[in-house]
Write a protein that holds these residues in place. Structure first.
Motif, PDB file in Angstrom:
ATOM      1  N   GLU A 254      26.533   0.111   5.771  1.00  0.00           N
ATOM      2  CA  GLU A 254      26.350  -0.405   4.408  1.00  0.00           C
ATOM      3  C   GLU A 254      24.907  -0.196   3.947  1.00  0.00           C
ATOM      4  O   GLU A 254      24.647   0.201   2.802  1.00  0.00           O
ATOM      5  CB  GLU A 254      26.699  -1.895   4.355  1.00  0.00           C
ATOM      6  N   THR A 255      23.973  -0.466   4.840  1.00  0.00           N
ATOM      7  CA  THR A 255      22.556  -0.301   4.501  1.00  0.00           C
ATOM      8  C   THR A 255      22.224   1.166   4.279  1.00  0.00           C
ATOM      9  O   THR A 255      21.477   1.517   3.352  1.00  0.00           O
ATOM     10  CB  THR A 255      21.674  -0.885   5.615  1.00  0.00           C
ATOM     11  N   ARG A 256      22.772   2.024   5.123  1.00  0.00           N
ATOM     12  CA  ARG A 256      22.559   3.471   4.926  1.00  0.00           C
ATOM     13  C   ARG A 256      23.055   3.896   3.550  1.00  0.00           C
ATOM     14  O   ARG A 256      22.382   4.649   2.840  1.00  0.00           O
ATOM     15  CB  ARG A 256      23.305   4.263   5.996  1.00  0.00           C
ATOM     16  N   SER A 257      24.231   3.426   3.183  1.00  0.00           N
ATOM     17  CA  SER A 257      24.822   3.798   1.901  1.00  0.00           C
ATOM     18  C   SER A 257      23.963   3.326   0.732  1.00  0.00           C
ATOM     19  O   SER A 257      23.729   4.060  -0.231  1.00  0.00           O
ATOM     20  CB  SER A 257      26.234   3.214   1.800  1.00  0.00           C
ATOM     21  N   THR A 258      23.477   2.096   0.835  1.00  0.00           N
ATOM     22  CA  THR A 258      22.641   1.545  -0.234  1.00  0.00           C
ATOM     23  C   THR A 258      21.350   2.340  -0.386  1.00  0.00           C
ATOM     24  O   THR A 258      20.925   2.688  -1.495  1.00  0.00           O
ATOM     25  CB  THR A 258      22.306   0.070   0.058  1.00  0.00           C
ATOM     26  N   LEU A 259      20.709   2.641   0.754  1.00  0.00           N
ATOM     27  CA  LEU A 259      19.413   3.313   0.711  1.00  0.00           C
ATOM     28  C   LEU A 259      19.517   4.774   0.290  1.00  0.00           C
ATOM     29  O   LEU A 259      18.563   5.339  -0.252  1.00  0.00           O
ATOM     30  CB  LEU A 259      18.730   3.202   2.075  1.00  0.00           C
ATOM     31  N   ARG A 260      20.686   5.395   0.550  1.00  0.00           N
ATOM     32  CA  ARG A 260      20.857   6.784   0.121  1.00  0.00           C
ATOM     33  C   ARG A 260      20.715   6.928  -1.392  1.00  0.00           C
ATOM     34  O   ARG A 260      20.331   7.979  -1.903  1.00  0.00           O
ATOM     35  CB  ARG A 260      22.231   7.303   0.547  1.00  0.00           C
ATOM     36  N   GLY A 261      21.032   5.876  -2.105  1.00  0.00           N
ATOM     37  CA  GLY A 261      20.953   5.913  -3.561  1.00  0.00           C
ATOM     38  C   GLY A 261      19.558   5.681  -4.099  1.00  0.00           C
ATOM     39  O   GLY A 261      19.352   5.675  -5.315  1.00  0.00           O
ATOM     40  N   LEU A 262      18.596   5.470  -3.198  1.00  0.00           N
ATOM     41  CA  LEU A 262      17.218   5.209  -3.617  1.00  0.00           C
ATOM     42  C   LEU A 262      16.294   6.268  -3.028  1.00  0.00           C
ATOM     43  O   LEU A 262      16.283   6.488  -1.817  1.00  0.00           O
ATOM     44  CB  LEU A 262      16.774   3.823  -3.131  1.00  0.00           C
ATOM     45  N   SER A 263      15.534   6.919  -3.874  1.00  0.00           N
ATOM     46  CA  SER A 263      14.583   7.924  -3.392  1.00  0.00           C
ATOM     47  C   SER A 263      13.382   7.239  -2.759  1.00  0.00           C
ATOM     48  O   SER A 263      13.167   6.021  -2.935  1.00  0.00           O
ATOM     49  CB  SER A 263      14.124   8.798  -4.558  1.00  0.00           C
ATOM     50  N   ASP A 264      12.583   8.018  -2.048  1.00  0.00           N
ATOM     51  CA  ASP A 264      11.359   7.456  -1.483  1.00  0.00           C
ATOM     52  C   ASP A 264      10.459   6.912  -2.587  1.00  0.00           C
ATOM     53  O   ASP A 264       9.845   5.847  -2.448  1.00  0.00           O
ATOM     54  CB  ASP A 264      10.601   8.523  -0.684  1.00  0.00           C
ATOM     55  N   GLY A 265      10.384   7.654  -3.686  1.00  0.00           N
ATOM     56  CA  GLY A 265       9.563   7.199  -4.801  1.00  0.00           C
ATOM     57  C   GLY A 265      10.033   5.872  -5.354  1.00  0.00           C
ATOM     58  O   GLY A 265       9.223   4.987  -5.666  1.00  0.00           O
ATOM     59  N   ALA A 266      11.358   5.720  -5.473  1.00  0.00           N
ATOM     60  CA  ALA A 266      11.912   4.463  -5.987  1.00  0.00           C
ATOM     61  C   ALA A 266      11.587   3.310  -5.044  1.00  0.00           C
ATOM     62  O   ALA A 266      11.262   2.200  -5.492  1.00  0.00           O
ATOM     63  CB  ALA A 266      13.420   4.600  -6.165  1.00  0.00           C
ATOM     64  N   LEU A 267      11.665   3.544  -3.744  1.00  0.00           N
ATOM     65  CA  LEU A 267      11.382   2.481  -2.780  1.00  0.00           C
ATOM     66  C   LEU A 267       9.895   2.145  -2.745  1.00  0.00           C
ATOM     67  O   LEU A 267       9.517   0.977  -2.620  1.00  0.00           O
ATOM     68  CB  LEU A 267      11.864   2.898  -1.392  1.00  0.00           C
ATOM     69  N   LEU A 268       9.043   3.156  -2.879  1.00  0.00           N
ATOM     70  CA  LEU A 268       7.609   2.901  -2.869  1.00  0.00           C
ATOM     71  C   LEU A 268       7.156   2.177  -4.132  1.00  0.00           C
ATOM     72  O   LEU A 268       6.118   1.498  -4.134  1.00  0.00           O
ATOM     73  CB  LEU A 268       6.848   4.217  -2.715  1.00  0.00           C
ATOM     74  N   ASN A 269       7.931   2.332  -5.206  1.00  0.00           N
ATOM     75  CA  ASN A 269       7.595   1.665  -6.480  1.00  0.00           C
ATOM     76  C   ASN A 269       8.569   0.535  -6.795  1.00  0.00           C
ATOM     77  O   ASN A 269       8.696   0.130  -7.953  1.00  0.00           O
ATOM     78  CB  ASN A 269       7.596   2.693  -7.608  1.00  0.00           C
ATOM     79  N   TYR A 270       9.237   0.032  -5.773  1.00  0.00           N
ATOM     80  CA  TYR A 270      10.219  -1.037  -5.929  1.00  0.00           C
ATOM     81  C   TYR A 270       9.512  -2.321  -6.388  1.00  0.00           C
ATOM     82  O   TYR A 270       8.289  -2.484  -6.204  1.00  0.00           O
ATOM     83  CB  TYR A 270      10.897  -1.275  -4.582  1.00  0.00           C
ATOM     84  N   LYS A 271      10.290  -3.217  -6.948  1.00  0.00           N
ATOM     85  CA  LYS A 271       9.710  -4.497  -7.367  1.00  0.00           C
ATOM     86  C   LYS A 271       9.098  -5.206  -6.160  1.00  0.00           C
ATOM     87  O   LYS A 271       9.522  -5.023  -5.018  1.00  0.00           O
ATOM     88  CB  LYS A 271      10.772  -5.380  -8.004  1.00  0.00           C
ATOM     89  N   LEU A 272       8.066  -6.010  -6.405  1.00  0.00           N
ATOM     90  CA  LEU A 272       7.379  -6.710  -5.337  1.00  0.00           C
ATOM     91  C   LEU A 272       8.024  -8.063  -5.068  1.00  0.00           C
ATOM     92  O   LEU A 272       8.531  -8.723  -5.978  1.00  0.00           O
ATOM     93  CB  LEU A 272       5.908  -6.909  -5.690  1.00  0.00           C
ATOM     94  N   MET A 273       8.006  -8.476  -3.828  1.00  0.00           N
ATOM     95  CA  MET A 273       8.508  -9.794  -3.461  1.00  0.00           C
ATOM     96  C   MET A 273       7.481 -10.847  -3.857  1.00  0.00           C
ATOM     97  O   MET A 273       6.296 -10.736  -3.517  1.00  0.00           O
ATOM     98  CB  MET A 273       8.771  -9.852  -1.946  1.00  0.00           C
ATOM     99  N   THR A 274       7.916 -11.858  -4.594  1.00  0.00           N
ATOM    100  CA  THR A 274       7.004 -12.909  -5.061  1.00  0.00           C
ATOM    101  C   THR A 274       7.389 -14.290  -4.564  1.00  0.00           C
ATOM    102  O   THR A 274       6.572 -15.214  -4.597  1.00  0.00           O
ATOM    103  CB  THR A 274       6.963 -12.933  -6.599  1.00  0.00           C
ATOM    104  N   ASP A 275       8.626 -14.459  -4.103  1.00  0.00           N
ATOM    105  CA  ASP A 275       9.104 -15.757  -3.614  1.00  0.00           C
ATOM    106  C   ASP A 275       8.408 -16.076  -2.286  1.00  0.00           C
ATOM    107  O   ASP A 275       8.616 -15.391  -1.284  1.00  0.00           O
ATOM    108  CB  ASP A 275      10.622 -15.696  -3.428  1.00  0.00           C
ATOM    109  N   SER A 276       7.586 -17.120  -2.273  1.00  0.00           N
ATOM    110  CA  SER A 276       6.802 -17.443  -1.073  1.00  0.00           C
ATOM    111  C   SER A 276       7.692 -17.791   0.116  1.00  0.00           C
ATOM    112  O   SER A 276       7.335 -17.510   1.269  1.00  0.00           O
ATOM    113  CB  SER A 276       5.846 -18.604  -1.363  1.00  0.00           C
ATOM    114  N   THR A 277       8.852 -18.390  -0.141  1.00  0.00           N
ATOM    115  CA  THR A 277       9.771 -18.728   0.945  1.00  0.00           C
ATOM    116  C   THR A 277      10.309 -17.460   1.603  1.00  0.00           C
ATOM    117  O   THR A 277      10.407 -17.376   2.841  1.00  0.00           O
ATOM    118  CB  THR A 277      10.947 -19.566   0.416  1.00  0.00           C
ATOM    119  N   LYS A 278      10.658 -16.485   0.778  1.00  0.00           N
ATOM    120  CA  LYS A 278      11.178 -15.216   1.306  1.00  0.00           C
ATOM    121  C   LYS A 278      10.087 -14.454   2.055  1.00  0.00           C
ATOM    122  O   LYS A 278      10.348 -13.821   3.087  1.00  0.00           O
ATOM    123  CB  LYS A 278      11.732 -14.352   0.172  1.00  0.00           C
TER     124      LYS A 278
END
Length: 417
Positions: free
Chosen positions: A4-28
């Motif tokens: 499932e994870t492989r399938s999800t990540l295949r749809g995202l380029s390296d550029g998209a992952l490097l420019n992905y939204k940032l995590m802001t939730d302190s608990t996470k």
């Protein structure tokens, strides 16, 4: 979950992952830090849980945003993919992990990411240059105050040096430095892993040529070595690997089958020993074909053939690291099947490619095994040529004790004066 994870990540380029939204939730973010801390301890003790933690880190990253700690999830994910045969895909994610470390200047995880990624990189890039990343990993971890991964990079570096073709005198010097660092910082679980390595080096060069303090260091582990091997399946696997290697390289036929059975029967997940997995398969494949010829047990031939096919797949991703190993396994398989002309070609290819790719240790071994083959089929002149080359190459590697054993064998067979 991996699929499932492989399938999800295949749809995202390296550029998209490097420019992905940032995590802001302190608990996470705290959850990511916690998962990162327990990941490596699970690799060393309860490796079956490693993918669960890794996948949870990626899930949090994809749902809540990327954090510098996300690099840890990606590097373990890539490593697992390499271990199950998706080498180029896994290579993508370990490189992505390193890019994330650079992008975030994530010093706190740099040592860990380099340690894990380098093991996977070695399935694509030339081994001799790839393992030098561990030197950077050691430095990066030290700068972050991460003694655990500074030591891990030391351990992985010297473990790979033995198989890289580097002269054994230089390997000993690097071993001294790494061992002293790990002893100084009491990283006993990693020191135990290096013990069998020292034994193999000692037997290859002759124990008399090893500095005495090295022998004392290994012996001083004593009961502690047994304790850590019991707690650390990776250390146990390495212990069995070197036992098998030592009996094989010195042709100790009385113990060879027992040490091979011990090694094969002790199961661990591949990703916990990715840096030596290909070495394990290479040695065990050669041992299997030799045992088949000596015992005529089909199980050994089947095992050897399985290892040969694995090496063939790896050689398609890195001819430099694996093509000569594949040809040597292929030659031994042909020897078993009495396909003499095919075997001759494969032995020649194994010697040629190991020389071209600067693995003098494997070149020496290929020459030696070719010598036994040609002796068996009655071509004594060609056999002697290969044995002389093996003797020379073992000396070039620094394996003086092994070179001497080859000379004594040849002297007894050919009555040299």
């Amino acid at each position: 979950l991996i699929e499932e994870t492989r399938s999800t990540l295949r749809g995202l380029s390296d550029g998209a992952l490097l420019n992905y939204k940032l995590m802001t939730d302190s608990t996470k973010i705290m959850a990511m830090k916690f998962l990162s801390r327990i990941e490596m301890s699970l690799v060393m003790t309860s490796c079956d849980f490693t993918p669960i933690v890794m996948l949870q880190m990626l899930k949090l990253s994809l749902e809540h945003g990327i954090t510098p700690i996300s690099a840890v999830g990606f590097v373990y994910f890539g490593s697992v993919l390499v271990s199950i045969g998706h080498i180029e895909e896994g290579y993508r994610y370990v490189k992505l992990a390193k890019k994330l470390v650079s992008q975030f200047d994530a010093k706190e995880v740099a040592g860990e990411v380099i340690a894990i990624s380098t093991q996977a990189i070695g399935y694509i890039e030339p081994m001799q240059s790839a393992i030098e990343f561990h030197v950077l990993g050691h430095k990066s971890a030290l700068e972050a105050g991460d003694i655990g991964f500074a030591s891990m990079n030391c351990s992985l570096y010297i473990s790979n040096l033995l198989w890289s073709g580097l002269n054994l005198n230089q390997v000993q010097k690097e071993f001294d430095k790494a061992h002293s660092f790990m002893e100084q910082h009491s990283t006993w679980s990693l020191l135990v892993i290096t013990g069998p390595l020292l034994q193999s080096i000692g037997k290859l060069v002759s124990v008399e040529e090893l500095p005495l303090f090295q022998e004392r260091k290994y012996q001083s582990l004593g009961p502690m070595a047994e304790f850590h091997r019991e707690k650390n399946p990776f250390a146990t696997k390495i212990f069995y690997l070197h036992n098998m290697y030592q009996t094989f390289i010195f042709r100790n036929f009385d113990r060879l089958e027992d040490t091979a059975d011990e090694f094969i029967d002790f199961k661990i997940q591949t990703w916990t020993a990715l840096n030596t997995h290909n070495v394990q398969c290479f040695i065990c494949g050669l041992v299997s074909f030799l045992l088949y010829r000596r015992t005529n047990k089909n199980v050994w031939f089947e095992r050897g053939s399985e290892f040969k096919l694995m090496m063939k797949r790896w050689s398609e991703c890195s001819e430099w690291n694996f093509l000569h190993k594949f040809h040597l396994l292929e030659a031994e398989e042909h020897f078993c099947n009495k396909r003499l002309e095919e075997a001759k070609l494969s032995y020649d290819a194994a010697v040629s490619f190991s020389k071209k790719h600067k693995f003098v240790n494997d070149e020496a071994l290929a020459c030696e095994l070719a010598g036994y083959f040609f002796l068996e089929i009655g071509e004594r002149s060609r056999s002697l040529e290969y044995f002389i080359d093996a003797h020379e190459k073992y000396h070039e590697w620094g394996a003086t004790a092994k070179a001497t054993s080859v000379y004594k064998y040849v002297e007894s067979i050919f009555r040299l004066r």
